[in-house]
Design a protein around this motif. Sequence first.
Motif, PDB file in Angstrom:
ATOM      1  N   GLN A   1      15.673  16.466 -16.371  1.00  0.00           N
ATOM      2  CA  GLN A   1      16.917  17.209 -16.537  1.00  0.00           C
ATOM      3  C   GLN A   1      18.116  16.542 -15.868  1.00  0.00           C
ATOM      4  O   GLN A   1      19.207  17.112 -15.835  1.00  0.00           O
ATOM      5  N   VAL A   2      17.912  15.332 -15.328  1.00  0.00           N
ATOM      6  CA  VAL A   2      19.021  14.542 -14.781  1.00  0.00           C
ATOM      7  C   VAL A   2      19.600  13.692 -15.900  1.00  0.00           C
ATOM      8  O   VAL A   2      18.850  13.009 -16.599  1.00  0.00           O
ATOM      9  N   PRO A   3      20.922  13.708 -16.160  1.00  0.00           N
ATOM     10  CA  PRO A   3      21.986  14.395 -15.408  1.00  0.00           C
ATOM     11  C   PRO A   3      22.392  15.752 -15.982  1.00  0.00           C
ATOM     12  O   PRO A   3      23.429  16.281 -15.593  1.00  0.00           O
ATOM     13  N   THR A   4      21.577  16.286 -16.927  1.00  0.00           N
ATOM     14  CA  THR A   4      21.956  17.536 -17.591  1.00  0.00           C
ATOM     15  C   THR A   4      22.274  18.647 -16.598  1.00  0.00           C
ATOM     16  O   THR A   4      23.242  19.390 -16.760  1.00  0.00           O
ATOM     17  N   ARG A   5      21.446  18.760 -15.560  1.00  0.00           N
ATOM     18  CA  ARG A   5      21.648  19.814 -14.573  1.00  0.00           C
ATOM     19  C   ARG A   5      23.008  19.672 -13.888  1.00  0.00           C
ATOM     20  O   ARG A   5      23.706  20.665 -13.653  1.00  0.00           O
ATOM     21  N   TRP A   6      23.415  18.432 -13.602  1.00  0.00           N
ATOM     22  CA  TRP A   6      24.699  18.217 -12.942  1.00  0.00           C
ATOM     23  C   TRP A   6      25.855  18.573 -13.873  1.00  0.00           C
ATOM     24  O   TRP A   6      26.870  19.124 -13.437  1.00  0.00           O
ATOM     25  N   ILE A   7      25.692  18.252 -15.143  1.00  0.00           N
ATOM     26  CA  ILE A   7      26.712  18.609 -16.131  1.00  0.00           C
ATOM     27  C   ILE A   7      26.874  20.120 -16.188  1.00  0.00           C
ATOM     28  O   ILE A   7      27.990  20.647 -16.166  1.00  0.00           O
ATOM     29  N   ASP A   8      25.747  20.849 -16.254  1.00  0.00           N
ATOM     30  CA  ASP A   8      25.788  22.301 -16.352  1.00  0.00           C
ATOM     31  C   ASP A   8      26.480  22.941 -15.160  1.00  0.00           C
ATOM     32  O   ASP A   8      27.057  24.026 -15.270  1.00  0.00           O
ATOM     33  N   GLN A   9      26.423  22.289 -14.007  1.00  0.00           N
ATOM     34  CA  GLN A   9      27.064  22.822 -12.809  1.00  0.00           C
ATOM     35  C   GLN A   9      28.516  22.390 -12.662  1.00  0.00           C
ATOM     36  O   GLN A   9      29.197  22.815 -11.735  1.00  0.00           O
ATOM     37  N   GLY A  10      28.979  21.546 -13.556  1.00  0.00           N
ATOM     38  CA  GLY A  10      30.361  21.088 -13.479  1.00  0.00           C
ATOM     39  C   GLY A  10      30.608  20.114 -12.352  1.00  0.00           C
ATOM     40  O   GLY A  10      31.728  20.009 -11.838  1.00  0.00           O
ATOM     41  N   ALA A  11      29.574  19.374 -11.963  1.00  0.00           N
ATOM     42  CA  ALA A  11      29.719  18.405 -10.860  1.00  0.00           C
ATOM     43  C   ALA A  11      30.401  17.139 -11.357  1.00  0.00           C
ATOM     44  O   ALA A  11      30.043  16.605 -12.402  1.00  0.00           O
ATOM     45  N   HIS A  12      31.377  16.647 -10.604  1.00  0.00           N
ATOM     46  CA  HIS A  12      32.041  15.409 -11.013  1.00  0.00           C
ATOM     47  C   HIS A  12      31.377  14.184 -10.385  1.00  0.00           C
ATOM     48  O   HIS A  12      31.668  13.050 -10.764  1.00  0.00           O
ATOM     49  N   GLU A  13      30.464  14.419  -9.421  1.00  0.00           N
ATOM     50  CA  GLU A  13      29.684  13.328  -8.841  1.00  0.00           C
ATOM     51  C   GLU A  13      28.390  13.905  -8.269  1.00  0.00           C
ATOM     52  O   GLU A  13      28.344  15.064  -7.834  1.00  0.00           O
ATOM     53  N   ALA A  14      27.323  13.100  -8.307  1.00  0.00           N
ATOM     54  CA  ALA A  14      26.022  13.570  -7.830  1.00  0.00           C
ATOM     55  C   ALA A  14      25.149  12.379  -7.465  1.00  0.00           C
ATOM     56  O   ALA A  14      25.397  11.242  -7.905  1.00  0.00           O
ATOM     57  N   ILE A  15      24.104  12.642  -6.679  1.00  0.00           N
ATOM     58  CA  ILE A  15      23.171  11.592  -6.287  1.00  0.00           C
ATOM     59  C   ILE A  15      21.814  12.220  -5.979  1.00  0.00           C
ATOM     60  O   ILE A  15      21.731  13.344  -5.466  1.00  0.00           O
ATOM     61  N   GLU A  16      20.741  11.512  -6.305  1.00  0.00           N
ATOM     62  CA  GLU A  16      19.395  11.963  -5.984  1.00  0.00           C
ATOM     63  C   GLU A  16      19.084  11.679  -4.512  1.00  0.00           C
ATOM     64  O   GLU A  16      19.505  10.662  -3.975  1.00  0.00           O
ATOM     65  N   ILE A  17      18.326  12.596  -3.884  1.00  0.00           N
ATOM     66  CA  ILE A  17      17.889  12.391  -2.498  1.00  0.00           C
ATOM     67  C   ILE A  17      16.407  12.033  -2.464  1.00  0.00           C
ATOM     68  O   ILE A  17      16.014  11.039  -1.865  1.00  0.00           O
ATOM     69  N   VAL A  18      15.573  12.882  -3.068  1.00  0.00           N
ATOM     70  CA  VAL A  18      14.139  12.606  -3.120  1.00  0.00           C
ATOM     71  C   VAL A  18      13.632  12.853  -4.529  1.00  0.00           C
ATOM     72  O   VAL A  18      14.200  13.652  -5.282  1.00  0.00           O
ATOM     73  N   GLU A  19      12.546  12.163  -4.873  1.00  0.00           N
ATOM     74  CA  GLU A  19      11.827  12.427  -6.114  1.00  0.00           C
ATOM     75  C   GLU A  19      10.380  12.740  -5.743  1.00  0.00           C
ATOM     76  O   GLU A  19       9.656  11.880  -5.233  1.00  0.00           O
TER      77      GLU A  19
END
Length: 264
Positions: free
Chosen positions: A124-142
């Motif tokens: 769901q990356v980056p779909t989840r960030w799009i749905d939240q309206g985030a203009h920037e994001a980064i993964e911490i753990v997988e």
Amino acid sequence: MNYQGVLTKMETEFSLPIQYYLVFESDFININQLLNKTITIQFVKYQCLNCGLNKPIYRQGFDKQCFFKVPQAADWIMRPELSTAHLGKEDRDLEYEKRAQLQPHIVYLANSSNVKVGVTRKQQVPTRWIDQGAHEAIEIVEVPNRYLAGITEVALKDYVADKTNWRKMLKNDIEDENLLEWRARLKQYIPDEAKEYFIESNTETHLDFPVNKYPEKPKSLNIKKAQTYTGKLVGIKGQYLIFEDETVFNVRANEGLVVNITVD
């Protein structure tokens, strides 16, 4: 042009800018093509996303009876730390829960109205960030399952927000943050069970939304109460349609409603 169907969250395509699609049973609309056009949204009836009946929607597109029955609305959806499929324990439907929970999950930082921590399935990356309206994001753990992602999120919530201010996000009242620095500061708080899954080297993802004009005082449209609304579409961000008169319509919050959409 006239379209009718049951609302589900808008499908998206990660591009510059992000492309949005409203998908109905027998048709779809590329919402980006409606920018600067006048559209009318009319409430028709309810249609539960599970049983399909015309019953008032309770939450997440389901009527009350279905909401408390279907695995798609179980508590572990919103609180991943409650996941139990890795233990072989059933909540509502173990086979569904195994499919959903026992797959790679990402714990991430996203900046929409502020820096927040969240959990999503890797696919769901980056779909989840799009749905939240985030203009920037980064993964911490997988991590390999939803439970580990959940306990990591819970641990980090003591040091970073876990909610988005939707009004601030829609007003575009935001500041750029160095998410690499945020990730480095938070590393020490990751639970021991998830430390080995920390992502040592990656970069921020930046997202560009199709918005021509941001509202200064966004006001939410309750289409069930209003029954019908007409306005000029000037933007799309998160799961919101933004209109020239500063009315905003949260498509995802209205899942399970059948609407008629007319484009002038």
